[in-house]
Scaffold this motif. Structure first.
Motif, short mmCIF file in Angstrom:
data_model
loop_
_atom_site.label_atom_id
_atom_site.label_comp_id
_atom_site.label_asym_id
_atom_site.label_seq_id
_atom_site.Cartn_x
_atom_site.Cartn_y
_atom_site.Cartn_z
N PHE A 1 0.94 -1.18 0.04
CA PHE A 1 0.16 0.14 -0.13
C PHE A 1 0.81 1.19 -0.17
O PHE A 1 0.94 1.98 1.08
N PRO A 2 1.51 1.64 -1.12
CA PRO A 2 2.55 2.63 -1.11
C PRO A 2 1.97 4.07 -0.84
O PRO A 2 2.65 5.00 -0.36
N ASP A 3 0.67 4.34 -1.13
CA ASP A 3 -0.07 5.62 -1.12
C ASP A 3 -0.89 5.80 0.11
O ASP A 3 -1.65 6.73 0.16
N ALA A 4 -1.12 4.60 0.94
CA ALA A 4 -1.98 4.69 1.84
C ALA A 4 -1.43 5.04 3.34
O ALA A 4 -0.66 4.29 3.94
N LEU A 5 -1.66 6.31 3.51
CA LEU A 5 -1.15 6.83 4.89
C LEU A 5 -1.52 5.93 6.15
O LEU A 5 -0.63 5.55 6.97
N TRP A 6 -2.76 5.82 6.44
CA TRP A 6 -3.07 5.08 7.97
C TRP A 6 -2.53 3.63 7.74
O TRP A 6 -1.96 3.27 8.87
N PRO A 7 -2.66 2.71 6.69
CA PRO A 7 -1.94 1.29 7.00
C PRO A 7 -0.67 1.45 7.13
O PRO A 7 -0.02 0.79 7.96
N ILE A 8 -0.02 2.37 6.67
CA ILE A 8 1.62 2.68 6.74
C ILE A 8 1.86 3.21 8.05
O ILE A 8 2.82 2.60 9.07
N PHE A 9 1.23 4.12 8.57
CA PHE A 9 1.25 4.74 9.91
C PHE A 9 1.16 3.73 11.10
O PHE A 9 1.80 3.40 11.90
N ILE A 10 -0.09 2.86 10.85
CA ILE A 10 -0.33 1.86 11.74
C ILE A 10 0.59 0.57 11.78
O ILE A 10 1.31 0.16 12.77
N ALA A 11 1.05 0.50 10.52
CA ALA A 11 2.22 -0.60 10.61
C ALA A 11 3.54 -0.11 11.30
O ALA A 11 4.35 -0.93 11.80
N PHE A 12 3.73 1.23 11.07
CA PHE A 12 5.04 1.97 11.72
C PHE A 12 4.78 1.53 13.25
O PHE A 12 5.82 1.15 13.96
N LEU A 13 3.69 2.01 13.79
CA LEU A 13 3.66 1.94 15.03
C LEU A 13 3.68 0.33 15.85
O LEU A 13 4.43 0.10 16.84
N VAL A 14 3.02 -0.55 14.95
CA VAL A 14 3.26 -1.92 15.34
C VAL A 14 4.76 -2.32 15.19
O VAL A 14 5.13 -3.09 16.10
N LEU A 15 5.63 -1.82 14.27
CA LEU A 15 6.88 -2.16 14.23
C LEU A 15 7.60 -1.55 15.48
O LEU A 15 8.44 -2.28 15.98
N GLU A 16 7.42 -0.26 15.68
CA GLU A 16 8.07 0.26 16.90
C GLU A 16 7.55 -0.80 18.33
O GLU A 16 8.49 -0.93 19.17
N VAL A 17 6.41 -1.31 18.21
CA VAL A 17 6.15 -2.30 19.41
C VAL A 17 7.04 -3.58 19.30
O VAL A 17 7.63 -3.72 20.41
#
Length: 101
Positions: free
Chosen positions: A25-41
């Motif tokens: 999802f290269p242009d989808a802000l929310w899925p990328i943002f959520i994935a980033f938060l989960v990655l930080e966890v």
């Protein structure tokens, strides 16, 4: 026992899945943002799990030396991944970095 080892595999799997989200999802802000938060966890969880595994498998007097041996290659990967952003489009960089997981 095998609980920590299994947890480590799960943490790596979730982290790798999070790194694939920007590829899918290269242009989808929310899925990328959520994935980033989960990655930080997963990064935080990794440090807790890895310290337990280090104390289990590495002798205390050699832990620092053994861990320092792996810092140079790790830092080389960080530099290469960062430099790749100058050469390739983000999708290729995320794919390559996620394959390193």
């Amino acid at each position: 026992g095998p609980y920590m080892e299994g947890r480590t595999v799960a943490v790596y799997g979730v982290a790798a899945a999070c790194m694939v989200v920007p590829i899918i999802f290269p242009d989808a802000l929310w899925p990328i943002f959520i994935a980033f938060l989960v990655l930080e966890v997963t990064v935080g969880t990794f440090y807790a799990v890895s310290s337990s595994l280090r104390s289990k498998y590495l002798p205390g007097d050699l832990q620092a030396s053994i861990m320092n041996i792996f810092r140079l290659p790790l830092n080389m990967f960080v530099v290469l991944g960062t430099k790749m952003t100058d050469w390739y489009e983000p999708r290729i960089v995320f794919f390559t970095v996620s394959s390193w997981f």
